[in-house]
Scaffold this motif. Sequence first.
Motif, short mmCIF file in Angstrom:
data_model
loop_
_atom_site.label_atom_id
_atom_site.label_comp_id
_atom_site.label_asym_id
_atom_site.label_seq_id
_atom_site.Cartn_x
_atom_site.Cartn_y
_atom_site.Cartn_z
N ASP A 1 29.55 55.74 37.72
CA ASP A 1 30.50 55.22 36.84
C ASP A 1 30.55 54.02 36.16
O ASP A 1 30.52 53.15 35.39
N VAL A 2 30.19 53.32 37.21
CA VAL A 2 30.86 51.47 37.39
C VAL A 2 29.64 50.70 36.23
O VAL A 2 30.22 49.93 35.86
N ALA A 3 28.04 50.73 36.22
CA ALA A 3 27.47 50.07 35.93
C ALA A 3 27.49 50.79 33.96
O ALA A 3 28.18 49.53 33.78
N PRO A 4 28.35 52.04 33.87
CA PRO A 4 28.25 51.96 32.50
C PRO A 4 29.65 51.74 32.00
O PRO A 4 29.74 50.65 30.52
N ALA A 5 30.63 51.43 32.89
CA ALA A 5 31.81 51.03 32.32
C ALA A 5 31.69 49.57 32.09
O ALA A 5 32.77 49.29 31.72
N THR A 6 31.05 48.75 33.38
CA THR A 6 31.45 47.29 33.13
C THR A 6 30.31 47.19 32.11
O THR A 6 30.87 45.90 31.21
N GLU A 7 29.59 47.11 31.55
CA GLU A 7 28.60 46.99 31.05
C GLU A 7 29.40 47.39 29.59
O GLU A 7 29.32 46.30 28.81
N ALA A 8 29.70 48.97 28.98
CA ALA A 8 30.67 48.30 27.95
C ALA A 8 32.17 47.57 27.92
O ALA A 8 32.25 47.37 27.09
N ALA A 9 32.65 47.26 29.00
CA ALA A 9 33.69 46.34 29.10
C ALA A 9 33.47 44.83 28.50
O ALA A 9 33.71 44.27 27.29
N ALA B 1 30.51 48.50 43.61
CA ALA B 1 31.45 47.14 44.33
C ALA B 1 29.73 46.73 43.27
O ALA B 1 29.83 45.10 43.03
N ASP B 2 28.86 46.12 44.84
CA ASP B 2 27.77 45.98 44.60
C ASP B 2 27.19 46.03 42.92
O ASP B 2 26.92 44.59 42.22
N VAL B 3 26.95 47.19 42.08
CA VAL B 3 26.61 46.99 41.03
C VAL B 3 27.45 46.54 40.06
O VAL B 3 27.01 45.84 39.15
N LEU B 4 28.81 46.54 39.94
CA LEU B 4 30.02 45.70 39.21
C LEU B 4 29.41 44.17 39.35
O LEU B 4 29.54 43.97 38.58
N CYS B 5 29.41 43.45 40.57
CA CYS B 5 29.04 42.01 40.38
C CYS B 5 27.91 41.87 39.96
O CYS B 5 27.31 41.13 39.23
N ASP B 6 26.39 43.03 39.74
CA ASP B 6 25.31 43.08 39.34
C ASP B 6 25.70 43.32 38.20
O ASP B 6 24.91 42.10 37.23
N VAL B 7 25.94 43.87 37.46
CA VAL B 7 26.12 43.85 36.17
C VAL B 7 27.14 42.18 35.78
O VAL B 7 26.01 41.86 34.49
#
Lengths: 517, 517
Positions: free
Chosen positions: B134-142, B4-10
């Motif tokens: 997968d959070v960072a790559p998926a959020t970047e892709a989104a 969750a933190d990584v998602l926010c950071d991205v």
Amino acid sequence: MNGADVLCDVLLANDVPVCFANPGTSEMHFVAALDRKPQMRCVLGLFEGVVTGAADGYARMTDRPAATLLHTGPGLANGLANMHNARRALSPMINIVGDHASYHLSLDAPLTSDIESLATPMSNWVRRIAGPDDVAPATEAAYRASLTPPGVTTLILPADAAWGEVGAASVGKVKLASPPAVNMDAVRTVAAAIRAAPGRAGIIVRGRAARADALAIAGQISTGSDVRLFSEVLTARMQRGRGRVAPIRIPYPVDAATAVLRDIDVLVLVGAKEPVAFFAYPGKPGRLVREGCQVLTLATHGENLNAALEALRDELGVKPSQQTVFATAFPDEATPSGKLTEDAIALSVARKLPADAIICDEAVTSARRFFALSAFAAPHDYMMGTGGSIGGGIPMATGAAIACPDRKVINLEADGSGMYTVQGLWTQAREKLDVVTIVFSNRTYAILHGEMRNVGVGAIGENARRMLDLDHPSLDWVCLAKGMGVEAARADTCERFDALLDSALSRRGPFLIEAVL
Amino acid sequence: MNGADVLCDVLLANDVPVCFANPGTSEMHFVAALDRKPQMRCVLGLFEGVVTGAADGYARMTDRPAATLLHTGPGLANGLANMHNARRALSPMINIVGDHASYHLSLDAPLTSDIESLATPMSNWVRRIAGPDDVAPATEAAYRASLTPPGVTTLILPADAAWGEVGAASVGKVKLASPPAVNMDAVRTVAAAIRAAPGRAGIIVRGRAARADALAIAGQISTGSDVRLFSEVLTARMQRGRGRVAPIRIPYPVDAATAVLRDIDVLVLVGAKEPVAFFAYPGKPGRLVREGCQVLTLATHGENLNAALEALRDELGVKPSQQTVFATAFPDEATPSGKLTEDAIALSVARKLPADAIICDEAVTSARRFFALSAFAAPHDYMMGTGGSIGGGIPMATGAAIACPDRKVINLEADGSGMYTVQGLWTQAREKLDVVTIVFSNRTYAILHGEMRNVGVGAIGENARRMLDLDHPSLDWVCLAKGMGVEAARADTCERFDALLDSALSRRGPFLIEAVL
């Protein structure tokens, strides 16, 4: 005669006399057809969540489907959350979703979307009508699918199927298959397992098995064979009150739920599924029965649950004359006074409940005490949101009141949940429905504060607080209700609440009490 | 650090600083993460249609995605209708839908549903996060998918991906692909076709081509090469007002639309699609251009539409110094007085419009005159619902006001449409947004009365009337607004309306005018 007329005729011929509706352009021929059938009661909702939630409430109280009328993909989308609740409640329902004329779809006009993809997750059965001559067979199939076993069906009605002339349609009563005979192998297996686990067996009831007659049989088994009787955490409809058997509701918190089931070695499902945690939490189990517990199915949704329970009772050698044991009087407790509390409301409502009332409980954290107290109240029907989707309460109360015009409906409503489908109050006013809405105005998503603690967050900061609290400004529910034509008043003391409740119960028509906590 | 933190950071690393939210239990770790990032602005909506509609309004005004936070399938479902509008508006958006922990799904807990099936029709891109790493790559892709080309993306966040520890996440700025170079073959083909059809060519603009700078170039082409300039019936965002080029909006009624396009032999699409009828009607065409009209694409959504228009202008030999012709003063017309009318409101708002205001028009039938008048008003941005899904107006105004805190937002709102997402008024009050909502209170779904006539129904009966009219009881919008903390007042004369509008425009903060018609 066009397809839309045929659709109405099939519904009416099969005793589907209510259509909850929020129509749009692509349904104008259907609206025109409904206009030619004054025997169909059309009930407008100002938002589709009201429409589907009302159909759910209607179905729970009548065991019959209502029709809904929804406008294309987005209209269906707005109704999905309460279709989700209805699906989890095993409610029969026939959603009619108007779509573009079939030849118009390839143009990808603005309102075009993949209706099947939207409908499928929240429906047990989906079919697109192929053309005018398919209207009668498709509607009959939808009706059949909505009842055998009861569930949510969605029928997509292209505009050209609605307006097209139908060759020859013979509209009549659809023959429904009878439920299968009781599975005696299952009865014997279950009876043997119960006998082998004295004092350590449980029965969990759902659906029709939570009605008074089925509960009475289950109560005889419970008393006669020392079997504990459970219900699921969320109950679509249970008949409760003095003189009725009251199952133990499996608690929502995982630790409490596993504690209740800890010494159960055999759990028997009667129309129910194996109980599982509502949500997963790190380090906590998802299944709630203990490791090694034997889970057996006596009968499933759609089977004759009463007959299965009777067969089990007989197989266990319990006499039909067996008396069940239940409490008959409220716990001895002083009438609360002064500042209003959640528990004071629960006690007041339980004590004052008129006979044969219908309770729609979407108070989430606020009315937790009510369920326990309702075992001592006057006999009533008790309903909850069943799918965890918020916004079912006001619409469900609306549909229940349409289904049972001579019974008082009391909606215990959380302020957070109530806002999702607040538009339903207008339908209550327009249809002059006999619903008392009690809003537990605690100005917070209280359940989420609890869940934040569950995930280990102690003190919360500004960002979380602003997502969990409904303050700054506070909602004024009296104003909101009046804005939609529903009389309303506010209470912040027990005395004032009691006076308002007495007043609301002594008259007919919708009334809202904002209970400030 | 958890997922969750990584998602926010991205999100924050890529300048996505606003999250419109309606959280639930499965998102508690994400809420806790947002709580640790005070630089993220979290805006609560009391219903998910408010959340997604606000993200759409925000995106239209910033050309940037906001994040939304939605709770499982039903929460997403409630947001779908405005995601539909956003998708049709080509708005960038990153929806984050919390789901059960992945290992919990097989238990089919009450809130379980097929989120992908629900999301796909209203998203350009959907992905389920596979686990914490997968959070960072998926959020970047989104994020990338939300902007190249701009569109609606949906990211499903299982609870165990949110709470799980992330090994090594390097969070940084996502590199976005540049738009492709102008397609000179298309430019030459279009120029030749325009030259070959003097006085019988048209250009239709959408998206970025409806901004002032692009319209100026299109206006030069229109004047210099005798090309008619059109916009679609529903406009996501157009920059309008004095000194700006005003395209001809293609009318909503099919007959009027085909009349406007009758003598067009060549229609050039600039970011637009070929115009089609909003709905099909028996015996009327779906395509609006005449038989044999040549439809050519200059450039599509995601390409550099300004550069394509410049290249076309140059190819046609039109000078950049070419002056465009546009009206500069309001039509000479007396100020209306006495009983309030729709047209009087349109004239009053157009005349009083502050410079740089933002208009959110969801008045459906009631503000039809406003669009024409707005060509003479002070320069402003004009936005409409784009997908035909009702309930976009109040949320869109909310999001636009978050995006542009220094600009006045004026929401022209139909009473029927406003009720779908009326909860958005509370968010306007809480966030102290500078929005004036004008409710056209005609107490009917006026557009549907017109559509009933279109399908040949003359006099309507009781069932139809009760589905098309919003009366018995009338909605009291002043009460509704006050119930959600928004100041409000009612006008039924032109004089009173003008006074209220002057007052609302002279102060900051949300205000609602109920215009009784």
